[in-house]
Design an enzyme around this catalytic site. Structure first.
Site, short mmCIF file in Angstrom:
data_model
loop_
_atom_site.label_atom_id
_atom_site.label_comp_id
_atom_site.label_asym_id
_atom_site.label_seq_id
_atom_site.Cartn_x
_atom_site.Cartn_y
_atom_site.Cartn_z
N PRO A 2 22.82 32.95 59.86
CA PRO A 2 21.63 32.98 58.72
C PRO A 2 22.66 33.26 57.35
O PRO A 2 24.39 34.06 56.82
CB PRO A 2 21.47 34.09 59.01
CG PRO A 2 21.65 35.09 59.43
CD PRO A 2 22.97 34.40 60.48
N GLU A 3 22.17 32.11 55.92
CA GLU A 3 22.91 32.15 55.25
C GLU A 3 21.74 32.64 54.41
O GLU A 3 20.83 33.65 55.09
CB GLU A 3 23.38 31.06 53.89
CG GLU A 3 24.23 30.37 54.93
CD GLU A 3 25.55 29.94 53.94
OE1 GLU A 3 25.84 30.19 52.64
OE2 GLU A 3 26.23 28.85 54.54
#
Length: 270
Positions: A2-3
């Site tokens: 995840p960003e």
DNA sequence: AGCGCGACCTGGAGGC
DNA sequence: TGCCTCCAGGTCGCGC
């Protein structure tokens, strides 16, 4: 995985199922995350109401009356809402049972994520020194320009530094630098205010577009409903080494910076 | 003080 | 099929 867009997508997915819910049970199957899960987590949470689910940088906050659970998804973590009582799978490390009957379930194969407790989240050492949110009004080119004076570090490392601005991970750093026409290796301290205005705008645009599309799916990202995000289709350079530059059609180059894949156009980015 | 890099983990992909 | 190497979206904290 995840960003920032993925974390925000996760927050939006779980918040409606969590907010206002009393935590009726806590199961920690594997406490060995990046830092050990506090031994008294269950004791602190059981019977408490989740008031709000917030995000700061890539951290998610489960806000209770007496404090906050700080959750980070690391590289491979995800939070899902499980409606039925389906059995835990491999790497399902933590469950929160909610009064509604649903379960908030944390899965993290690589265990780079964390679950921490803080009496006051904003004062926690991991949180207190974070830079501004990229989508907030205080983030702009002027801020980048001022913070970069005298810095020898490459601009890509600079914008990925959480003390400068939060939430710019490897994919979006590559994308934003391409949009702004800046070479990832250029020294941060030798970029004009004008170019930093373009870069700040590119960061903002890239991140908001990705959030609108539910994040970027590479390999196995799923949001809290188990659905993929669709931003991967919109990536201009990341994952496209050797393919023609969207602007000038020269093959995109790849180098390693800080051991991370860095893709750029040697003609369009200076 | 600023900067670069190793470290923390598991699993998937690709080569042989 | 199996073994081996490389790669992965983060980021802390150490050593120079």
């Amino acid at each position: 995985m995840p960003e920032l867009p993925e974390v925000e997508t996760t927050r939006r997915g779980i918040a409606p199922h969590c907010e206002g819910q009393t935590i009726t049970g806590v199961t920690v199957r594997n406490p060995s995350l990046r830092w050990p899960v506090p031994e008294d987590l269950a004791q602190r949470l059981e019977g408490q109401v989740i008031r709000t689910v917030d995000r700061r940088a890539k951290y998610l906050f489960l806000n209770l009356d007496g404090g906050t659970v700080i959750v980070h998804l690391g590289m491979s973590g995800s939070l899902r809402i499980i409606a039925d009582d389906s059995p835990p799978m491999t790497h399902d490390h933590i469950d929160l049972q909610l009064q509604s009957g649903a379960t908030l379930r944390f899965n993290d194969p690589r265990r780079f994520g964390c679950w921490l407790w803080a009496d006051r989240a904003t004062e926690h050492p991991l949180i207190a020194s974070l830079g501004p949110e990229p989508l907030s009004p205080e983030f702009n080119g002027g801020l980048l320009f001022r913070a970069s004076r005298g810095k020898q570090t490459p601009v890509k490392s600079f914008i990925m530094d959480n003390h400068v601005v939060v939430g710019v991970g490897n994919i979006y750093a590559n994308e934003a630098l391409f949009k702004a026409g800046i070479h990832p290796r250029r020294k941060a301290g030798r970029i004009s205010a004008d170019r930093y205005h373009r870069l700040a705008e590119a960061i903002r645009e890239t991140l908001s577009a990705a959030i609108l599309m539910g994040g970027t799916t590479l390999r196995d990202f799923v949001n809290s409903d188990g659905k993929p995000g669709y931003f991967a289709q919109s990536l201009l350079v990341y994952g496209r080494t050797g393919q023609p530059c969207p602007d000038c059609e020269r093959p995109l180059k790849e180098i390693r910076m800080n051991n991370r894949a860095t893709v750029y156009c040697s003609r369009c980015q200076r």
